[in-house]
Design an enzyme around this catalytic site. Structure first.
Site: not given
Length: 295
Positions: A68, A107, A122
């Site tokens: 991520c 995250h 995202d």
């Protein structure tokens, strides 16, 4: 770094003169279907450097993927280059084993403002949790997409992101399986606030994820890629293909166990990934979430 080179990497050749929702959506989808979510570097003896130039070289020029921190950093740069009003946010993922959200930020996600409306973008959650379109930031609104129904809930400045699980049909099993659903069949994903972040806020996390023996990324070599129909995922030696809505409200899940010599070929053929160093696949069993939920 060059935006045209990035466009070539994600096979995007449409107009981008307007920083509007349509352009954002199409770029986001191209990004998802070209750039895998993967943690293979840490299982190849490579160090993951969290910086824009390093991330660009890895994903755009070496045609790798990233986790991520990397894939959303690259998308953040591209959207800024195109004139979008975009900022980085930090999230705390839900940990099924603990039945709680992580105590520390673990995250990264993006907020994009278009014509006064805020959208969450995202590209770094990977697997079957991954949204395919920008999500408008409104509390309590169900937002159906091909991968499922997503929603945000806000409480005193903290936002909760969740989605609704579908049934899964695995041909080797006689009945559709739902895994271990939360009450109401809701999958909790992460919390976040709207405090803008800088990529340097995640440097410690990037280091810890590579050093801590307890995190799931150390215990599973993962590569997943969104497809027009669903998702491919390789976890250790297990290759999974998910086709969304194969039957009404049911996803088809096909699972294959690969031999050692098939792993690198599958990475190249299914994910477009060619590794410079030798991969040591790993998939420690018995870790929540289960394999199908993980992908």
């Amino acid at each position: 770094m060059n935006i045209q080179e990035y466009f070539a990497r994600i096979s995007y050749n449409e107009s981008h003169k307007d920083a509007d929702l349509q352009t954002l959506t199409v770029i986001f989808q191209h990004h998802l279907r070209a750039i895998p979510f993967e943690n293979l570097s840490m299982h190849c003896g490579e160090t993951i450097e969290l910086g824009l130039q390093a991330t660009y070289n890895k994903i755009v020029r070496k045609k790798r993927g990233g986790w991520c921190l990397e894939t959303n950093l690259l998308l953040f740069w591209a959207l800024e280059e195109l004139g979008f009003d975009v900022c980085i946010l930090g999230g705390n993922c839900y940990e099924p084993a603990e039945r709680a959200y992580a105590a520390e930020m673990n995250h990264i996600l993006l907020k994009v403002v278009i014509k006064g409306n805020s959208y969450i973008v995202d590209a770094g959650f990977g697997g079957a949790y991954q949204s395919w379109q920008p999500l408008i930031l409104i509390s309590g609104k169900d937002q159906p997409q091909t991968p499922g129904v997503f929603r945000f809930m806000e409480d005193n400045g903290t936002w909760y992101f969740e989605n609704v699980k579908r049934k899964r049909y695995i041909p080797e099993q006689s009945e559709p399986a739902t895994g271990t659903p939360e009450p109401g069949n809701i999958r909790k994903m992460y919390t976040f606030t709207l405090q803008p972040r800088h990529i340097n806020d995640f440097q410690e996390l990037n280091t810890n994820l590579q050093l801590s023996p307890d995190n799931i990324l150390q215990k599973k070599s993962i590569c997943s890629l969104q497809t027009p129909e669903g998702i491919y995922a390789l976890v250790g030696w297990t290759f999974t293909e998910v086709k969304y809505n194969y039957m009404e409200d049911t996803d088809l899940v096909q699972i294959t166990t690969l031999a050692d010599e098939e792993v690198e070929k599958t990475l190249k053929d299914k994910f477009g990934v060619v590794l410079e160093n030798k991969l040591t696949p790993i998939n420690v069993r018995g870790l929540p979430p289960n394999l199908v939920d993980m992908v």
